[in-house]
Design an enzyme around this catalytic site. Structure first.
Site, mmCIF file in Angstrom:
data_model
loop_
_atom_site.group_PDB
_atom_site.id
_atom_site.type_symbol
_atom_site.label_atom_id
_atom_site.label_comp_id
_atom_site.label_asym_id
_atom_site.label_seq_id
_atom_site.Cartn_x
_atom_site.Cartn_y
_atom_site.Cartn_z
ATOM 1 N N LYS A 112 0.883 -1.036 0.332
ATOM 2 C CA LYS A 112 0.113 -0.029 -0.397
ATOM 3 C C LYS A 112 1.270 1.252 0.021
ATOM 4 O O LYS A 112 0.662 2.181 -0.902
ATOM 5 C CB LYS A 112 -1.277 0.126 1.231
ATOM 6 C CG LYS A 112 -1.532 -0.951 1.394
ATOM 7 C CD LYS A 112 -2.555 -0.772 2.700
ATOM 8 C CE LYS A 112 -1.640 -1.320 4.074
ATOM 9 N NZ LYS A 112 -1.541 -2.191 4.167
ATOM 10 N N ARG A 154 -9.709 0.725 8.169
ATOM 11 C CA ARG A 154 -9.000 -0.614 9.076
ATOM 12 C C ARG A 154 -10.161 -1.036 9.409
ATOM 13 O O ARG A 154 -9.989 -2.557 9.856
ATOM 14 C CB ARG A 154 -7.651 -0.585 9.788
ATOM 15 C CG ARG A 154 -6.553 -0.530 9.163
ATOM 16 C CD ARG A 154 -4.993 0.113 9.751
ATOM 17 N NE ARG A 154 -4.502 -0.850 9.302
ATOM 18 C CZ ARG A 154 -3.189 -0.584 8.850
ATOM 19 N NH1 ARG A 154 -3.157 0.679 8.491
ATOM 20 N NH2 ARG A 154 -1.483 -1.262 8.089
ATOM 21 N N ARG A 171 12.169 -5.875 5.022
ATOM 22 C CA ARG A 171 12.241 -4.349 5.336
ATOM 23 C C ARG A 171 12.617 -4.737 6.975
ATOM 24 O O ARG A 171 13.287 -3.643 7.700
ATOM 25 C CB ARG A 171 10.599 -3.993 5.092
ATOM 26 C CG ARG A 171 11.136 -2.542 5.638
ATOM 27 C CD ARG A 171 9.567 -2.098 5.787
ATOM 28 N NE ARG A 171 7.748 -2.623 6.670
ATOM 29 C CZ ARG A 171 7.185 -1.931 6.387
ATOM 30 N NH1 ARG A 171 7.036 -1.505 5.735
ATOM 31 N NH2 ARG A 171 6.508 -2.613 7.237
ATOM 32 N N ARG A 201 11.792 -1.186 11.536
ATOM 33 C CA ARG A 201 10.766 -1.091 12.310
ATOM 34 C C ARG A 201 10.311 -2.046 13.419
ATOM 35 O O ARG A 201 9.937 -3.141 12.859
ATOM 36 C CB ARG A 201 9.612 -0.510 11.124
ATOM 37 C CG ARG A 201 8.934 0.357 11.302
ATOM 38 C CD ARG A 201 7.959 0.659 10.177
ATOM 39 N NE ARG A 201 6.767 0.048 9.657
ATOM 40 C CZ ARG A 201 5.380 0.284 9.093
ATOM 41 N NH1 ARG A 201 6.024 0.344 7.367
ATOM 42 N NH2 ARG A 201 4.609 -1.114 9.309
ATOM 43 N N ARG A 215 -0.327 -8.515 13.180
ATOM 44 C CA ARG A 215 -1.247 -7.533 12.542
ATOM 45 C C ARG A 215 -2.363 -8.802 11.273
ATOM 46 O O ARG A 215 -2.664 -8.328 11.157
ATOM 47 C CB ARG A 215 0.456 -7.022 12.073
ATOM 48 C CG ARG A 215 0.492 -5.608 12.884
ATOM 49 C CD ARG A 215 2.188 -5.013 11.892
ATOM 50 N NE ARG A 215 2.579 -4.441 11.044
ATOM 51 C CZ ARG A 215 3.093 -4.356 10.248
ATOM 52 N NH1 ARG A 215 4.229 -5.326 10.793
ATOM 53 N NH2 ARG A 215 3.321 -3.651 9.501
HETATM 54 P P1 B4P Z 1 4.064 -1.365 2.307
HETATM 55 O O1 B4P Z 1 3.183 -2.948 2.735
HETATM 56 O O2 B4P Z 1 3.831 -1.230 1.348
HETATM 57 O O3 B4P Z 1 4.071 -1.544 4.251
HETATM 58 P P2 B4P Z 1 2.874 -0.278 4.347
HETATM 59 O O4 B4P Z 1 2.349 0.529 3.971
HETATM 60 O O5 B4P Z 1 3.824 0.456 5.405
HETATM 61 O O6 B4P Z 1 1.533 -1.132 5.361
HETATM 62 P P3 B4P Z 1 1.528 -1.555 6.399
HETATM 63 O O7 B4P Z 1 0.188 -2.296 6.839
HETATM 64 O O8 B4P Z 1 2.577 -2.826 7.528
HETATM 65 O O9 B4P Z 1 1.580 -0.078 7.538
HETATM 66 P P4 B4P Z 1 1.491 1.206 8.056
HETATM 67 O O10 B4P Z 1 2.021 2.235 7.919
HETATM 68 O O11 B4P Z 1 -0.584 1.045 6.755
HETATM 69 O O12 B4P Z 1 5.697 -2.643 2.029
HETATM 70 C C1 B4P Z 1 5.851 -3.481 2.791
HETATM 71 C C2 B4P Z 1 7.205 -3.887 2.085
HETATM 72 O O13 B4P Z 1 6.886 -4.165 0.846
HETATM 73 C C3 B4P Z 1 7.833 -2.763 1.738
HETATM 74 O O14 B4P Z 1 9.164 -3.429 2.502
HETATM 75 C C4 B4P Z 1 8.393 -2.484 0.694
HETATM 76 O O15 B4P Z 1 9.817 -2.125 0.352
HETATM 77 C C5 B4P Z 1 8.392 -4.200 -0.204
HETATM 78 N N1 B4P Z 1 7.772 -4.453 -1.112
HETATM 79 C C6 B4P Z 1 6.424 -3.604 -1.475
HETATM 80 N N2 B4P Z 1 5.803 -3.446 -2.519
HETATM 81 C C7 B4P Z 1 7.285 -4.302 -2.929
HETATM 82 C C8 B4P Z 1 6.843 -5.413 -4.508
HETATM 83 N N3 B4P Z 1 6.069 -5.339 -5.231
HETATM 84 N N4 B4P Z 1 8.111 -6.625 -4.637
HETATM 85 C C9 B4P Z 1 8.480 -6.741 -3.567
HETATM 86 N N5 B4P Z 1 8.885 -5.939 -2.537
HETATM 87 C C10 B4P Z 1 7.696 -4.647 -2.230
HETATM 88 O O16 B4P Z 1 0.268 0.607 9.270
HETATM 89 C C11 B4P Z 1 1.621 0.350 10.581
HETATM 90 C C12 B4P Z 1 0.420 0.679 12.328
HETATM 91 O O17 B4P Z 1 0.114 2.090 12.250
HETATM 92 C C13 B4P Z 1 -0.387 -0.027 12.584
HETATM 93 O O18 B4P Z 1 -0.363 -1.837 12.122
HETATM 94 C C14 B4P Z 1 -1.071 -0.023 12.919
HETATM 95 O O19 B4P Z 1 -0.415 0.161 14.603
HETATM 96 C C15 B4P Z 1 -1.149 1.552 13.319
HETATM 97 N N6 B4P Z 1 -2.228 2.453 12.256
HETATM 98 C C16 B4P Z 1 -1.657 2.472 10.973
HETATM 99 N N7 B4P Z 1 -3.333 2.627 10.752
HETATM 100 C C17 B4P Z 1 -4.153 2.889 11.276
HETATM 101 C C18 B4P Z 1 -5.615 2.393 11.528
HETATM 102 N N8 B4P Z 1 -6.599 3.476 10.091
HETATM 103 N N9 B4P Z 1 -6.354 2.705 12.223
HETATM 104 C C19 B4P Z 1 -5.398 2.204 13.434
HETATM 105 N N10 B4P Z 1 -4.128 2.144 14.259
HETATM 106 C C20 B4P Z 1 -3.876 2.348 12.966
#
Ligand code: B4P
Length: 186
Positions: free
Chosen positions: A13, A88, A127, A133, A144
């Site tokens: 995402k 979420r 990652r 992280r 998660r």
């Molecule tokens: P991504 O999947 O892009 O990671 P993300 O957006 O950070 O998602 P995530 O759900 O983990 O975290 P968020 O910040 O929303 O990438 C993951 C990895 O994969 C990276 O290393 C990337 O380089 C790699 N990758 C991606 N695409 C690839 C491809 N095509 N090929 C190879 N590698 C690839 O949330 C974090 C925390 O914040 C949550 O757990 C929660 O505690 C809190 N939070 C956030 N929003 C919330 C909400 N609405 N309500 C309540 N809590 C919330």
């Protein structure tokens, strides 16, 4: 265009939102990034969220909605946006619908990135090594994924019922996936 990105942790995402931001020239709003910035700055909200996030649980709906309302009070969202990490759960989906209804800016498309669990685990482990992280350790990742299945997956049905959902295979190179998303938005 007003887009919500949906998908499990590690589905890409944040990665795709950053690419789409440049392609579509609209702001990228990530609730995860806003929360991580609050944790890093040590604000009262960040202090409350820190342990919850590290454990891989969801921060309270009230806190996240407050942050989102503040972000949506800025005028740059009126030209469209990419929302990443929100909603979420169903309560957040309903709160978002109400907020955007008040602003007259309803969601055009909800894009679900579909990725196998084995790939999610591989990416998050990668990652963890590269960035360290706090929530990419194996226990938090397992939690998660559980939270995603229990609470976030129903949001997909919510957007399907609204006729806004598009599903995009989320495996392949980042550029390939970007092109799939762009094609699905047309
Ligand atoms: P991504 O999947 O892009 O990671 P993300 O957006 O950070 O998602 P995530 O759900 O983990 O975290 P968020 O910040 O929303 O990438 C993951 C990895 O994969 C990276 O290393 C990337 O380089 C790699 N990758 C991606 N695409 C690839 C491809 N095509 N090929 C190879 N590698 C690839 O949330 C974090 C925390 O914040 C949550 O757990 C929660 O505690 C809190 N939070 C956030 N929003 C919330 C909400 N609405 N309500 C309540 N809590 C919330």
């Amino acid at each position: 265009m007003r887009i919500v990105l949906l998908g499990a942790p590690g589905s890409g995402k944040g990665t795709q939102a950053a690419l789409l931001k440049t392609r579509l020239n609209v702001p990228h709003i990530s609730t995860g990034e806003i929360l991580r910035a609050a944790v890093a700055a040590g604000t009262p909200l960040g202090r409350q969220a820190k342990a919850v996030m590290a454990a891989g649980a969801l921060v309270s709906d009230e806190i996240v909605l407050g942050m989102l309302e503040e972000r949506f009070s800025q005028p740059d969202v009126l030209g469209g946006f990419i929302l990443d990490g929100y909603p979420r759960n169903l309560a957040q989906a309903n709160a978002l619908e109400a907020l955007l209804g008040r602003l007259g800016q309803p969601i055009d498309r909800a894009v679900q990135l579909d990725v196998a669990e084995s790939t999610l685990l591989q990416r998050l482990a990668g990652r963890a090594k590269a960035e360290g992280r706090a929530d990419d350790n194996p226990d938090s990742v397992a939690h998660r994924l559980h939270v995603y299945t229990e609470q976030t997956a129903p949001v997909i049905d919510f957007y399907e019922k609204h006729g806004a959902l598009v599903r995009v295979p989320g495996e392949g190179s980042m550029e390939e996936i970007l092109e799939r998303i762009i094609a699905a938005l047309d």
